[in-house]
Design a protein around this motif. Structure first.
Motif, short mmCIF file in Angstrom:
data_model
loop_
_atom_site.label_atom_id
_atom_site.label_comp_id
_atom_site.label_asym_id
_atom_site.label_seq_id
_atom_site.Cartn_x
_atom_site.Cartn_y
_atom_site.Cartn_z
N ASP A 203 0.81 -1.22 0.00
CA ASP A 203 0.00 0.00 0.00
C ASP A 203 0.84 1.27 0.00
O ASP A 203 0.33 2.35 -0.31
N ALA A 204 2.11 1.16 0.34
CA ALA A 204 3.00 2.33 0.35
C ALA A 204 3.41 2.74 -1.07
O ALA A 204 3.84 3.88 -1.28
N TYR A 205 3.27 1.85 -2.02
CA TYR A 205 3.64 2.17 -3.41
C TYR A 205 2.59 3.07 -4.04
O TYR A 205 1.39 2.77 -3.98
N PRO A 206 3.01 4.15 -4.68
CA PRO A 206 2.05 5.03 -5.36
C PRO A 206 1.26 4.30 -6.45
O PRO A 206 0.07 4.60 -6.66
N GLU A 207 1.88 3.33 -7.10
CA GLU A 207 1.19 2.57 -8.14
C GLU A 207 0.02 1.78 -7.57
O GLU A 207 -1.03 1.67 -8.19
N VAL A 208 0.22 1.24 -6.38
CA VAL A 208 -0.84 0.46 -5.73
C VAL A 208 -1.97 1.40 -5.30
O VAL A 208 -3.15 1.09 -5.47
N GLN A 209 -1.60 2.55 -4.77
CA GLN A 209 -2.62 3.52 -4.36
C GLN A 209 -3.45 3.96 -5.57
O GLN A 209 -4.69 4.04 -5.48
N ALA A 210 -2.78 4.25 -6.69
CA ALA A 210 -3.50 4.66 -7.91
C ALA A 210 -4.38 3.52 -8.42
O ALA A 210 -5.52 3.74 -8.85
N TYR A 211 -3.85 2.30 -8.38
CA TYR A 211 -4.60 1.13 -8.85
C TYR A 211 -5.87 0.93 -8.01
O TYR A 211 -6.95 0.71 -8.54
N LYS A 212 -5.74 1.03 -6.68
CA LYS A 212 -6.89 0.84 -5.81
C LYS A 212 -7.93 1.95 -6.03
O LYS A 212 -9.13 1.69 -6.01
N ALA A 213 -7.47 3.18 -6.22
CA ALA A 213 -8.40 4.28 -6.48
C ALA A 213 -9.13 4.06 -7.81
O ALA A 213 -10.34 4.26 -7.90
N ALA A 214 -8.39 3.61 -8.82
CA ALA A 214 -9.00 3.34 -10.13
C ALA A 214 -9.99 2.19 -10.03
O ALA A 214 -11.07 2.24 -10.64
N MET A 215 -9.64 1.17 -9.26
CA MET A 215 -10.55 0.04 -9.07
C MET A 215 -11.83 0.51 -8.38
O MET A 215 -12.93 0.07 -8.73
N GLY A 216 -11.69 1.42 -7.44
CA GLY A 216 -12.86 1.98 -6.76
C GLY A 216 -13.79 2.71 -7.73
O GLY A 216 -15.01 2.59 -7.64
N LYS A 217 -13.20 3.44 -8.67
CA LYS A 217 -14.01 4.16 -9.67
C LYS A 217 -14.75 3.19 -10.59
O LYS A 217 -15.91 3.42 -10.94
#
Length: 131
Positions: A95-109
């Motif tokens: 979860d500390a990786y920016p790529e993972v944060q962006a991926y999770k946000a995109a998945m939420g959308k």
């Protein structure tokens, strides 16, 4: 079961069989694949895959999840607690990786879009079933 017609008010409605509904659902799915939300999700996923260190950690995490699921199906105990703690630690690292944060946000959308579509279908059925 074939198609038929029935009348509601002054309108004639077509009765569809399951195959026709599945075809329409497939078309709707194809349309959803072409949305900005799904496009962004795919780009975020690709960015995660392009980071070799992150991709390796994700693969290891998935393997840990599979092992946990397999073990939990047949047993309980401290070994599962230890594995669960290791998974939580790795999830925090991921979860500390920016790529993972962006991926999770995109998945939420994408999830929001799918829920909105499902909600619209359900609302239409509720509205129209009383006519």
């Amino acid at each position: 079961m074939g198609c038929g017609f029935f009348q509601i008010g002054g309108f004639y409605m077509t009765i569809l069989d399951r195959n026709e509904i599945w075809a329409q659902a497939f078309e709707l799915g194809e349309m959803i694949l072409r949305t900005p939300e799904v496009d962004h999700y795919k780009k975020c996923e690709q960015q995660m895959n392009d980071n070799k260190e992150l991709a390796s950690m994700v693969a290891k995490f998935k393997e840990m999840q599979e092992n946990y699921d397999r073990l939990a199906e047949y047993s309980q105990g401290a070994h599962l607690d230890s594995l669960r703690q290791d998974m939580r630690k790795m999830q925090t690292e991921l979860d500390a990786y920016p790529e993972v944060q962006a991926y999770k946000a995109a998945m939420g959308k994408v999830d929001e879009l799918l829920q909105a579509v499902t909600g619209k279908i359900a609302a239409t059925i509720s509205e129209k079933s009383g006519e």
